[in-house]
Design an enzyme around this catalytic site. Sequence first.
Site, mmCIF file in Angstrom:
data_model
loop_
_atom_site.group_PDB
_atom_site.id
_atom_site.type_symbol
_atom_site.label_atom_id
_atom_site.label_comp_id
_atom_site.label_asym_id
_atom_site.label_seq_id
_atom_site.Cartn_x
_atom_site.Cartn_y
_atom_site.Cartn_z
ATOM 1 N N ASN A 175 0.833 -1.197 0.000
ATOM 2 C CA ASN A 175 0.000 0.000 0.000
ATOM 3 C C ASN A 175 0.870 1.250 0.000
ATOM 4 O O ASN A 175 1.991 1.259 0.500
ATOM 5 C CB ASN A 175 -1.016 0.004 1.144
ATOM 6 C CG ASN A 175 -0.440 -0.118 2.530
ATOM 7 O OD1 ASN A 175 0.504 -0.850 2.772
ATOM 8 N ND2 ASN A 175 -1.059 0.569 3.477
ATOM 9 N N GLU A 231 0.228 5.212 0.733
ATOM 10 C CA GLU A 231 -0.685 6.265 1.178
ATOM 11 C C GLU A 231 -0.202 7.636 0.741
ATOM 12 O O GLU A 231 0.963 7.839 0.427
ATOM 13 C CB GLU A 231 -0.819 6.225 2.704
ATOM 14 C CG GLU A 231 -1.513 4.979 3.201
ATOM 15 C CD GLU A 231 -1.648 4.920 4.701
ATOM 16 O OE1 GLU A 231 -2.314 3.967 5.158
ATOM 17 O OE2 GLU A 231 -1.100 5.773 5.424
ATOM 18 N N CYS A 271 -4.021 0.876 -2.716
ATOM 19 C CA CYS A 271 -3.981 -0.376 -1.968
ATOM 20 C C CYS A 271 -2.952 -1.318 -2.578
ATOM 21 O O CYS A 271 -2.652 -1.249 -3.772
ATOM 22 C CB CYS A 271 -5.353 -1.027 -1.971
ATOM 23 S SG CYS A 271 -6.638 -0.062 -1.154
ATOM 24 N N GLU A 313 -3.141 -4.467 -3.330
ATOM 25 C CA GLU A 313 -3.665 -5.316 -4.388
ATOM 26 C C GLU A 313 -3.691 -4.561 -5.716
ATOM 27 O O GLU A 313 -3.339 -5.105 -6.762
ATOM 28 C CB GLU A 313 -5.084 -5.781 -4.055
ATOM 29 C CG GLU A 313 -5.196 -6.563 -2.759
ATOM 30 C CD GLU A 313 -5.529 -5.685 -1.558
ATOM 31 O OE1 GLU A 313 -4.863 -4.639 -1.358
ATOM 32 O OE2 GLU A 313 -6.444 -6.033 -0.816
ATOM 33 N N CYS A 333 -10.354 -4.726 0.428
ATOM 34 C CA CYS A 333 -11.446 -3.768 0.588
ATOM 35 C C CYS A 333 -12.365 -3.875 -0.635
ATOM 36 O O CYS A 333 -12.060 -4.563 -1.611
ATOM 37 C CB CYS A 333 -10.898 -2.348 0.737
ATOM 38 S SG CYS A 333 -10.162 -1.658 -0.775
ATOM 39 N N CYS A 382 -10.737 -2.868 -3.961
ATOM 40 C CA CYS A 382 -9.803 -3.887 -4.452
ATOM 41 C C CYS A 382 -10.529 -5.120 -4.971
ATOM 42 O O CYS A 382 -10.089 -5.744 -5.931
ATOM 43 C CB CYS A 382 -8.807 -4.261 -3.370
ATOM 44 S SG CYS A 382 -7.578 -2.971 -3.116
#
Length: 147
Positions: free
Chosen positions: A41, A43, A52, A54, A95, A98
């Site tokens: 990830n 940010e 993210c 993924e 999430c 994703c």
Amino acid sequence: MRDRLVGAARTAALNAHAPYSRFGVGAAVLLADGSVVTGANFENASYGLSLCAETVALATASSAGRLREVVAIAVIGGAMDSLGVPRGFAVVSPCGRCRQVINEAAQMAARDLTIWCAAAEGDAVQRHMVSDLLPHAFGPADLGIGA
């Protein structure tokens, strides 16, 4: 394969850039030839611009022209300790965003992808199919586009 992918996701999580959430996530994507692409990830202070793990891993596979070769994906995550290492024994799953991105890869690859969900530490691993995590998914066919 499962242990190899989960291990690669755990290694990828060590590169997570998560200064705001302090929650590191790693993902590993298995391609048809057995090679593995990873992502962590990433940010951003403008939270909506964060990526993210993924998505990073699948975008890396796509940029190499290999999105149709995706076979499986593993994801792990956990709260980062003072050294930036993800910790914890709770299994992490993708999430909603994703799940949609993984679904797109599944449709491009014309297969229901296996998703291995694991914790940052320990042996707990759950196996899911993308169709189970995102039933009635929206994808290319809904736009009249063939995969």
